[in-house]
Write a protein that holds these residues in place. Structure first.
Motif, mmCIF file in Angstrom:
data_model
loop_
_atom_site.group_PDB
_atom_site.id
_atom_site.type_symbol
_atom_site.label_atom_id
_atom_site.label_comp_id
_atom_site.label_asym_id
_atom_site.label_seq_id
_atom_site.Cartn_x
_atom_site.Cartn_y
_atom_site.Cartn_z
ATOM 1 N N SER A 128 0.839 -1.203 0.000
ATOM 2 C CA SER A 128 0.000 0.000 0.000
ATOM 3 C C SER A 128 0.873 1.252 0.000
ATOM 4 N N GLY A 129 0.611 2.142 -0.960
ATOM 5 C CA GLY A 129 1.385 3.370 -1.048
ATOM 6 C C GLY A 129 2.592 3.267 -1.951
ATOM 7 N N PHE A 130 2.959 2.050 -2.374
ATOM 8 C CA PHE A 130 4.133 1.871 -3.220
ATOM 9 C C PHE A 130 3.770 1.639 -4.691
ATOM 10 N N TYR A 131 2.599 1.065 -4.945
ATOM 11 C CA TYR A 131 2.287 0.668 -6.319
ATOM 12 C C TYR A 131 1.613 1.797 -7.098
ATOM 13 N N CYS A 132 1.703 1.673 -8.409
ATOM 14 C CA CYS A 132 1.070 2.643 -9.309
ATOM 15 C C CYS A 132 0.361 1.857 -10.406
ATOM 16 N N GLU A 133 -0.922 2.135 -10.615
ATOM 17 C CA GLU A 133 -1.694 1.408 -11.618
ATOM 18 C C GLU A 133 -1.635 2.123 -12.969
ATOM 19 N N ILE A 134 -1.470 1.321 -14.032
ATOM 20 C CA ILE A 134 -1.323 1.840 -15.389
ATOM 21 C C ILE A 134 -2.422 1.256 -16.273
ATOM 22 N N ASP A 135 -3.044 2.102 -17.076
ATOM 23 C CA ASP A 135 -4.039 1.636 -18.038
ATOM 24 C C ASP A 135 -3.311 0.998 -19.214
ATOM 25 N N ALA A 136 -3.356 -0.336 -19.292
ATOM 26 C CA ALA A 136 -2.646 -1.062 -20.340
ATOM 27 C C ALA A 136 -3.527 -1.358 -21.548
ATOM 28 N N ASN A 137 -4.704 -0.727 -21.629
ATOM 29 C CA ASN A 137 -5.548 -0.876 -22.810
ATOM 30 C C ASN A 137 -5.028 -0.031 -23.966
#
Length: 391
Positions: A222-231
């Motif tokens: 928590s607090g370390f990850y970053c979500e990327i839109d891979a579409n």
């Protein structure tokens, strides 16, 4: 030292600390001290500064997000070593070892490979790269909570952890393709041909398992990850990752007050967004249009010139706009609270002034909308003659 001098001194110090990443350096050293608890803290910190730790990037995502291809492209661009968990598992299968047999069985049954097997293979790679001081990207790991917690126990904290997201239809398509390929493998673990209902049940279970696992991994990091839109297309995703890698995802270190610039075409929502950001984060909201209207209302010299030019359909000269902006941003509320400004810069001269400021912007937001939407919004725009509010 009076208040303006103190503010200038504080800003000069903060600028130096940010430019030379002193905050991040001390945060890293403090984490190392708490983790290692060395007998000689000074020697420990000197050693860490002389021999910096490798950069660690982790990339996860569901089936079909093509995380391996993206990790390889990124690694080639920035000169990192890439470790693919899928490749590690395939190599182990080719060795026909005990672990390889377990991996082949799991793949044939479309179930997850046991955590202990995956961790043993990945941990050996991590240990080697850490020992040799190589910057690395690992794709496909950590997949489960157990793997994530084990990383923490090893003392491995990701510099960046990217989670790629794609639509469920693409995930399902990839799983079905994998099932078809698995049916043709020479293995002692194939199943009998499945009907469509059985296939769809397996697809749903694989997606459900991934979603449950990644939710737990997010909790661990928590607090370390970053979500990327891979579409998006391949290079758009890689560019998004590369851009975010230049930012710090998480830091408890102090930071100077934010300085945000919002630019975009007419009707793109700069004013609305600027006001919302200022309210949410306690920043000082600065609008060039409001400042010019204020000068006109006060009947100042600048206001009279601006009013005449605007009535003639001309724009307010750069020197007048720049003077207003510089004066406003140098006020104590902007220096202490930070600021968000919209409607500036609009010309090259204004941009050069902004670049040359002692405390330039820490973030620039560029809004983009289609021309058709710009025309449509202006066609129906109404301005209150008394308040000047745009509807």
């Amino acid at each position: 030292m009076d208040k303006p001098q103190k503010l200038d001194y504080q800003q000069n110090i903060e600028k130096y600390l940010e430019e030379h990443q002193i905050y991040d350096m001390f945060e890293h050293l403090m984490k190392g001290l708490l983790k290692e608890k060395p007998k000689d803290p000074i020697e420990f910190m000197i050693s860490k500064l002389e021999n910096p730790e490798p950069k660690r990037i982790f990339v996860m995502g569901p089936p079909g997000c093509r995380k391996k291809e993206k990790a390889l492209t990124l690694a080639e661009d920035i000169g990192y070593v890439t470790v693919s968990v899928g490749d590690l598992l395939d190599r182990e299968v080719s060795k026909k070892s005990d672990h390889g047999k377990k991996i082949a069985e799991a793949k044939a049954k479309l179930i997850s490979v046991d955590d202990s097997v995956v961790m043993k293979l990945v941990n050996q790679q991590i240990t080697d790269m850490e020992k040799n001081g190589k910057n690395y990207i690992i794709e496909g790991y950590p997949r489960t909570r157990v793997q994530a917690i084990w990383l923490q126990r090893m003392g491995i904290i990701p510099d960046k952890f990217f989670i790629l997201n794609i639509d469920e239809e693409t995930i399902s398509k990839k799983i079905r393709t994998t099932m078809q390929q698995t049916e043709g493998l020479e293995s002692g673990y194939q199943k009998e041909a499945l009907n469509s209902e059985e296939i769809e049940a397996i697809v749903r279970n694989v997606i459900l398992e991934y979603n449950m696992n990644i939710k737990e991994v997010k909790q661990v990091f928590s607090g370390f990850y970053c979500e990327i839109d891979a579409n998006q297309d391949h290079y758009s995703v890689v560019n998004d990752i590369a851009r975010i890698m230049k930012l710090k995802v998480r830091s408890n270190a102090p930071r100077a007050p934010p300085r945000i610039v919002i630019v975009g075409p007419p009707g793109s929502g700069k004013t609305t967004l600027g006001a919302m950001i200022a309210k949410k984060y306690g920043l000082t909201y600065v609008s060039t249009a409001n400042m010019i209207n204020g000068e006109i209302a006060s009947n100042s010299q600048v206001g009279r010139v601006a009013k005449q030019l605007m009535e003639e359909g001309d724009i307010v000269p750069d020197e007048n706009v720049i003077a207003l902006v510089e004066s406003r941003l140098n006020k104590s509320d902007c220096k202490v609270n930070g600021w968000v400004i919209e409607g500036f810069p609009k010309t090259e001269a204004q941009m050069n002034i902004l670049k040359g400021m002692k405390q330039g912007p820490s973030l620039i937001v560029v809004l983009q909308i289609d021309d058709d939407i710009v025309y449509e919004r202006h066609e129906y725009k109404k301005i209150d003659p008394v308040t000047g509010i745009v509807y």
